[in-house]
Design an enzyme around this catalytic site. Structure first.
Site, PDB file in Angstrom:
ATOM      1  N   HIS A 161       0.833  -1.210   0.000  1.00 22.62           N
ATOM      2  CA  HIS A 161       0.000   0.000   0.000  1.00 22.62           C
ATOM      3  C   HIS A 161       0.869   1.262   0.000  1.00 22.62           C
ATOM      4  O   HIS A 161       2.020   1.227   0.446  1.00 22.62           O
ATOM      5  CB  HIS A 161      -0.869   0.035   1.265  1.00 22.62           C
ATOM      6  CG  HIS A 161      -1.994  -0.951   1.283  1.00 22.62           C
ATOM      7  ND1 HIS A 161      -2.248  -1.770   2.360  1.00 22.62           N
ATOM      8  CD2 HIS A 161      -2.948  -1.231   0.356  1.00 22.62           C
ATOM      9  CE1 HIS A 161      -3.315  -2.518   2.104  1.00 22.62           C
ATOM     10  NE2 HIS A 161      -3.751  -2.217   0.899  1.00 22.62           N
ATOM     11  N   CYS A 247      -2.972   0.165   9.636  1.00 26.85           N
ATOM     12  CA  CYS A 247      -4.033  -0.737   9.125  1.00 26.85           C
ATOM     13  C   CYS A 247      -5.024  -1.164  10.199  1.00 26.85           C
ATOM     14  O   CYS A 247      -6.158  -1.522   9.877  1.00 26.85           O
ATOM     15  CB  CYS A 247      -3.467  -2.045   8.600  1.00 26.85           C
ATOM     16  SG  CYS A 247      -2.062  -1.941   7.581  1.00 26.85           S
TER      17      CYS A 247
HETATM   18  N1  GLY Z   1      -3.022  -9.133   4.634  1.00 24.55           N
HETATM   19  C1  GLY Z   1      -3.376  -7.808   4.384  1.00 24.55           C
HETATM   20  C2  GLY Z   1      -3.795  -7.631   2.980  1.00 24.55           C
HETATM   21  O1  GLY Z   1      -3.170  -8.227   2.122  1.00 24.55           O
HETATM   22  O2  GLY Z   1      -4.739  -6.968   2.674  1.00 24.55           O
END
Ligand code: GLY
Length: 255
Positions: A161, A247
């Site tokens: 991300h 997250c």
């Molecule tokens: N394990 C977090 C994701 O890949 O979204």
């Protein structure tokens, strides 16, 4: 105004999480739960009222609530996550946010993960990662533009991300892994991660403090040398699931 942190408990299926850039390795679920509990205590110690959502038993990644919504002062944008296994995570997060913000949605076939959206002032920088499409960025622009936000699509390299590569650690000061970000970061004051700690750019700012993984002592020293208030947390088991500190919560003023 009270600060709310929405979190979600770990699924019993956590070990079947999505992985993009990491190899699968055994995860100690009890230890992951203990680390998540300590993370929530850290948020509470910083003044957050923590609202814990129950886990989805068949939603391995549900602990990573950030990917389900982009919470702004005016609205909550409910995402359509890039990994199909994650799309059923969104309704519970939407229900938790509805008392606080009007909800708007990213519509199929567009996909976007909240981890790709970095807000700096009234600008949303959005990473074109494997999870986030140009169509979603166009939709986001249409949803947030009327509230005075600018949306800027940016490159993401070799990581999951945008916020794996860059986060804001103080007003207009970015913590960056320069190998994973594009030139746009040069417009800001920057602190680079320790070269031995490529995953160290993800910090969660709560007020003036930074919730920050204890796995990155070299980068932590750089943050502290800039006078930043670092609150270390051990998230090693969560990191095996390609998760980081931003997250695991959605932090916002509960207006
Ligand atoms: N394990 C977090 C994701 O890949 O979204």
């Amino acid at each position: 105004m009270p600060l709310l942190a929405v979190t979600r408990d770990l699924s019993p299926a956590f070990e079947q999480c999505q992985l993009t850039h990491l190899a699968r390795q055994p995860i100690d679920l009890a230890r992951a739960r203990a680390q998540h509990a300590a993370y929530q205590r850290c948020l509470a110690s910083l003044g957050c009222q923590v609202e814990r959502l129950p886990a989805g038993d068949s939603l391995p990644d549900c602990v990573f609530v950030e990917d389900c919504a982009i919470v702004l002062d005016e609205i909550a944008v409910l995402t359509r996550p890039g990994a199909p296994s994650r799309r059923l995570e969104v309704p519970a997060v939407e229900a938790a946010l509805r008392p606080y913000r009007p909800a708007v949605h990213i519509a199929a076939p567009a996909t976007i993960d909240g981890g790709d959206v970095l807000r700096i002032g009234r600008t949303l920088y959005v990473g074109l990662s494997t999870r986030t499409t140009g169509l979603a960025i166009e939709q986001l622009e249409g949803l947030v533009g009327p509230f005075g936000y600018q949306v800027v699509a940016v490159e993401v390299r070799a990581c999951l991300h945008l916020k794996s590569a860059v986060t804001e650690v103080a007003p207009n000061l970015l913590l960056v892994n320069p190998a994973w970000t594009g030139d746009w970061v040069r417009a800001f004051d920057r602190l680079e991660v320790d070269p031995d700690e490529p995953f160290a750019a993800n910090a969660l700012r709560v007020g003036d403090a930074l919730v920050y993984p204890c796995a990155f002592p070299g980068t932590r020293a750089r943050l502290e040398a800039r006078g930043l208030d670092v609150r270390p947390v051990d998230v090693s088991e969560l990191a095996k699931a390609e998760g980081a500190v931003t997250c695991c919560s959605l932090v916002f003023e509960a207006s």
